[in-house]
Design an enzyme around this catalytic site. Sequence first.
Site, mmCIF file in Angstrom:
data_model
loop_
_atom_site.group_PDB
_atom_site.id
_atom_site.type_symbol
_atom_site.label_atom_id
_atom_site.label_comp_id
_atom_site.label_asym_id
_atom_site.label_seq_id
_atom_site.Cartn_x
_atom_site.Cartn_y
_atom_site.Cartn_z
ATOM 1 N N GLU A 95 0.868 -1.187 0.098
ATOM 2 C CA GLU A 95 -0.306 -0.145 -0.029
ATOM 3 C C GLU A 95 0.963 1.190 -0.091
ATOM 4 O OE1 GLU A 95 -4.208 -1.623 2.003
ATOM 5 O OE2 GLU A 95 -2.817 -0.457 3.334
ATOM 6 N N CYS A 108 3.222 8.681 0.689
ATOM 7 C CA CYS A 108 3.758 7.977 1.526
ATOM 8 C C CYS A 108 4.026 6.382 0.865
ATOM 9 C CB CYS A 108 2.838 7.839 2.899
ATOM 10 S SG CYS A 108 3.206 6.642 4.024
ATOM 11 N N CYS A 115 6.172 -6.662 7.235
ATOM 12 C CA CYS A 115 7.072 -6.059 8.234
ATOM 13 C C CYS A 115 7.620 -7.116 9.441
ATOM 14 C CB CYS A 115 6.607 -4.771 8.941
ATOM 15 S SG CYS A 115 7.862 -3.831 9.914
ATOM 16 N N CYS A 119 5.598 -4.003 15.880
ATOM 17 C CA CYS A 119 5.229 -2.798 16.819
ATOM 18 C C CYS A 119 3.905 -3.068 17.030
ATOM 19 C CB CYS A 119 5.699 -1.513 15.946
ATOM 20 S SG CYS A 119 7.121 -1.094 15.658
ATOM 21 N N CYS A 122 0.760 -0.975 15.238
ATOM 22 C CA CYS A 122 0.719 -0.756 13.947
ATOM 23 C C CYS A 122 0.207 -1.817 13.210
ATOM 24 C CB CYS A 122 2.221 -0.574 13.508
ATOM 25 S SG CYS A 122 2.523 -0.355 11.609
ATOM 26 N N SER A 198 11.748 7.268 7.475
ATOM 27 C CA SER A 198 11.520 6.751 8.930
ATOM 28 C C SER A 198 11.685 5.569 9.280
ATOM 29 C CB SER A 198 9.761 7.269 8.721
ATOM 30 O OG SER A 198 9.431 6.940 10.229
ATOM 31 N N LEU A 222 9.561 7.435 17.610
ATOM 32 C CA LEU A 222 10.026 7.439 19.073
ATOM 33 C C LEU A 222 9.020 6.648 19.885
ATOM 34 C CD1 LEU A 222 12.679 7.620 20.787
ATOM 35 C CD2 LEU A 222 11.840 9.977 21.146
ATOM 36 N N HIS A 223 7.985 7.408 19.923
ATOM 37 C CA HIS A 223 6.537 7.062 20.583
ATOM 38 C C HIS A 223 6.813 6.760 22.185
ATOM 39 C CE1 HIS A 223 5.610 6.884 16.713
ATOM 40 N NE2 HIS A 223 5.974 5.542 16.336
ATOM 41 N N ASN A 297 -4.253 6.139 15.560
ATOM 42 C CA ASN A 297 -5.341 5.767 14.597
ATOM 43 C C ASN A 297 -5.503 4.410 15.029
ATOM 44 O OD1 ASN A 297 -5.394 8.226 12.862
ATOM 45 N ND2 ASN A 297 -3.186 7.428 12.387
ATOM 46 N N CYS A 340 -1.329 6.908 9.627
ATOM 47 C CA CYS A 340 -0.114 6.481 10.144
ATOM 48 C C CYS A 340 -0.690 5.270 10.950
ATOM 49 C CB CYS A 340 0.467 7.692 11.171
ATOM 50 S SG CYS A 340 1.772 6.888 11.790
#
Length: 349
Positions: A95, A108, A115, A119, A122, A198, A222-223, A297, A340
């Site tokens: 995507e 983007c 992946c 995380c 995500c 990123s 970072l988060h 989100n 995101c």
Amino acid sequence: MEQIQKKDIRALSLPELREVFVQMGEKAFRANQVYEWLWQKAAYNFEEMSNLSKELREKLNLNFSINAAKINSSQFSADRTIKNTFKLHDTHLIEGVLIPTSERMTACVSSQVGCSLTCKFCATGYMDRKRNLNADEIFDQVVLINKQALENYNIPLSNIVYMGMGEPLLNYSNVLKSIDRITAEDGLNMSYKRITVSTAGIAKMIKKLGDDGVKFNLALSLHAANDDKRNEIMPINEQNTLSALAEALKYYFAKTKNPVTYEYIIFKDFNDGIEDAMDLAKFCKHVPCKVNIIEYNPISFADFVNADEDKTEIFANYLKKQGINTNIRRSRGKDIDAACGQLAVKETQ
């Protein structure tokens, strides 16, 4: 008759392509013409290459392939964001998103099919990593999204962010090669300053960016600026602790003089307190930086909730009072799962 195995022509550098042409009994300058068709004009088949003889086009078609990505489907958000599913030559799906705002037109793009970083917040992290994307497959996303921007809004792309599916620094060479083709005069000729890569934070690869003297922008997801909290939501932090990342970022900045952007998704009752803001402000002292506070989100796999608006404002104001350049980023494309952390291919073909 034995089937000829076609070679991906865009995997060849210009010197390699010239060599191939000479071996084929062609003049070396013909390779320059083909290279221009592939990277400046983004030709997806040899028939388009009108300044080549029919015989040469047939020869190229017999020996080479252009493994072009294609838009499989597009979804349009109420806020004008467009999410695309791209089909790759081997039928894998990825995507990419066009994000239009009043100031910029941003693509983007993804760097991997799936992946491997898991995380917790995500959607892509809940997919398996199938493979890395080739440089030309990343390049194609930019070309196709730019075309979409022109067709729908009559404005070309101004920015590119490598913030789609996958961890760009785990596909290092293809990501850098794609950026080379996007920025080169004999490619799309976009500015490095308009490109941001990123990363979830791989210390040794951040140092490699420094060694390679990259000119594009670096953003760190970072988060949390506390190891315990970051370990909880980003397992990669266990091998790439905040102190290791701080050391890598100092090295990167010393080599490139490029400031860093910290992305900070703010979760309700997890990382939205004043102590969290203090931890982040402390981490910001390592290198010149800015902070983007990002709305969370929701995804179906996780129980996180976006922080309350007043707490987000208090958090941002604390950072600003410490002299840190801080922005609160509102999500785009939420209604089509294009925001995101929401990218996860749901189609099966």
